[in-house]
Design a protein around this motif. Structure first.
Motif, mmCIF file in Angstrom:
data_model
loop_
_atom_site.group_PDB
_atom_site.id
_atom_site.type_symbol
_atom_site.label_atom_id
_atom_site.label_comp_id
_atom_site.label_asym_id
_atom_site.label_seq_id
_atom_site.Cartn_x
_atom_site.Cartn_y
_atom_site.Cartn_z
ATOM 1 N N GLY A 163 0.807 -1.210 0.000
ATOM 2 C CA GLY A 163 0.000 0.000 0.000
ATOM 3 C C GLY A 163 0.840 1.260 0.000
ATOM 4 O O GLY A 163 1.812 1.386 -0.757
ATOM 5 N N ARG A 265 -5.060 5.582 1.913
ATOM 6 C CA ARG A 265 -5.227 4.969 0.602
ATOM 7 C C ARG A 265 -3.988 5.269 -0.245
ATOM 8 O O ARG A 265 -3.580 6.427 -0.354
ATOM 9 N N PRO A 273 -3.644 1.349 -10.353
ATOM 10 C CA PRO A 273 -2.617 0.660 -9.567
ATOM 11 C C PRO A 273 -1.378 0.312 -10.374
ATOM 12 O O PRO A 273 -1.388 0.344 -11.609
ATOM 13 N N THR A 287 0.187 -2.761 -6.071
ATOM 14 C CA THR A 287 0.004 -1.700 -5.080
ATOM 15 C C THR A 287 -0.543 -0.450 -5.762
ATOM 16 O O THR A 287 -0.656 -0.385 -6.979
ATOM 17 N N HIS A 289 -3.685 1.134 -5.298
ATOM 18 C CA HIS A 289 -5.071 1.007 -5.754
ATOM 19 C C HIS A 289 -5.977 2.148 -5.302
ATOM 20 O O HIS A 289 -7.158 2.178 -5.659
ATOM 21 N N THR A 291 -8.601 4.475 -3.804
ATOM 22 C CA THR A 291 -9.878 4.275 -3.116
ATOM 23 C C THR A 291 -10.575 2.985 -3.527
ATOM 24 O O THR A 291 -11.630 2.661 -2.988
ATOM 25 N N GLY A 293 -9.298 -0.264 -3.529
ATOM 26 C CA GLY A 293 -8.501 -1.426 -3.169
ATOM 27 C C GLY A 293 -9.264 -2.732 -3.209
ATOM 28 O O GLY A 293 -8.827 -3.706 -3.835
ATOM 29 N N TRP A 294 -10.411 -2.792 -2.540
ATOM 30 C CA TRP A 294 -11.175 -4.043 -2.517
ATOM 31 C C TRP A 294 -11.882 -4.274 -3.846
ATOM 32 O O TRP A 294 -11.987 -5.403 -4.322
ATOM 33 N N SER A 297 -9.331 -5.808 -5.996
ATOM 34 C CA SER A 297 -8.434 -6.732 -5.301
ATOM 35 C C SER A 297 -8.239 -8.079 -5.992
ATOM 36 O O SER A 297 -7.104 -8.472 -6.297
ATOM 37 N N SER A 300 -6.714 -7.793 -9.509
ATOM 38 C CA SER A 300 -5.286 -7.452 -9.429
ATOM 39 C C SER A 300 -4.462 -8.649 -8.974
ATOM 40 O O SER A 300 -3.351 -8.885 -9.460
#
Length: 327
Positions: A163, A265, A273, A287, A289, A291, A293-294, A297, A300
């Motif tokens: 992150g 974030r 990303p 890494t 990502h 806002t 990320g999920w 996820s 990625s």
């Protein structure tokens, strides 16, 4: 970031984000079919609401990208928003329009991560928590080991998925990752009246806040604060989140019992990303990502796994690596 603030760059960056997100949606579908994991998921779509006419007009750029990728959507008049979120019928006078995305799904990412951890353990994955990376041993071409205060970890391949801290850790390798921490905030409150609470997720475009329904909780999250790595909980940020949820769903939850949280974030200048290879043969990135990320996820993760394994990726990935900043 300024160089990405043009209409042309917007189209390129939005295309990349949608590409990864749509792929990730498919990976979630496969994952749920395989595992049946519970994370309070809901497949009832998301509703983006606009409080001003100019926001409705600005959304046409996003809609153009959705159409290009065949993402289903529906433009809504204020009163039509209540078809998908009945509790909004009380406040339609505050809404100028809406955009419904029926294919979107929601859930509790923290619960998902906890259950994924247990699943990985069952499959033999070893986790080493609370480690501080002190040194990355390399010969200029390959990573030989990652060293921490408790030991030396050698591997055939190393993936950096740290992150916001990816930049600081890899700086010792003279890798300049364009990642900056953008702070976000959330409130989680218990549902007190199911009829007055959201059904799925409502995105308030004016305040840049998302209101998501779990089984018996409401999570309100959003905002973007550029203030470095320090995490604080300013009362004025809490007040903004409380204002939005109380404005749209005044009867839905109990704000007096809300839990206030803040996190960082990892944003890149183009909001896409960093996924793929580096100049080290066995060092890979997943890494930055921001806002989403999920949202991005599992897509990625599958891209990274295929790249590390030397397989052809299922979607285009050549424009996602660090090399796009080095051209």
């Amino acid at each position: 970031m300024l160089q990405n603030c043009t209409a042309a760059r917007y189209q390129i960056n939005k295309e990349r984000m949608v590409r990864i997100s749509e792929y990730s949606r498919e990976m979630f579908r496969r994952f749920e079919a395989q595992t049946g994991m519970n994370f309070e998921g809901r497949k009832k779509g998301t509703l983006q609401i606009f409080r001003q006419a100019k926001e409705v007009e600005a959304a046409e750029q996003d809609i153009a990208v959705l159409e290009r990728y065949g993402v289903p959507y529906r433009r809504l008049k204020p009163e039509e928003c209540a078809e998908f979120e009945p509790a909004l019928a009380r406040v339609t006078a505050k809404i100028a329009g809406g955009l419904h995305l029926p294919a979107d799904a929601t859930g509790d990412c923290h619960l998902f991560t906890e259950n994924l951890y247990k699943l990985c353990q069952e499959k033999g994955v070893q986790f080493h928590f609370n480690q501080t990376i002190s040194r990355i041993d390399h010969n200029g071409l390959r990573i030989k080991a990652v060293e921490t205060e408790t030991g030396r970890f050698e591997a055939d391949a190393v993936v950096c998925a740290l992150g916001c801290f990816s930049r600081t850790v890899l700086a010792q390798l003279d890798l300049n990752l364009p990642i900056y921490p953008v702070k976000g905030y959330s409130l989680t409150l218990p549902v007190t009246n199911s009829d007055g609470a959201p059904v799925s997720t409502v995105l308030d475009e004016s305040y840049k806040v998302a209101i998501t329904r779990f089984d018996n909780r409401i999570r309100v999250g959003g905002m973007a604060e550029l203030s470095g790595y320090e995490i604080k909980l300013p009362e004025k940020r809490r007040e903004t989140l409380a204002l939005v949820v109380n404005d749209l769903f005044p009867e839905g939850g109990d704000l007096s019992q809300a839990l206030f949280w803040s996190g960082l974030r990892p944003m890149t200048p183009d909001s896409t990303p960093l996924i793929g290879r580096t100049r080290f043969d066995n060092l890979f990135l997943n890494t930055g990502h921001g806002t989403l990320g999920w949202t991005m996820s599992l897509g990625s993760a599958k891209l990274t796994a295929d790249i590390v394994s030397g397989k052809d990726t299922e979607i285009r990935s050549d424009d996602l690596s660090l090399s796009r900043y080095q051209a």
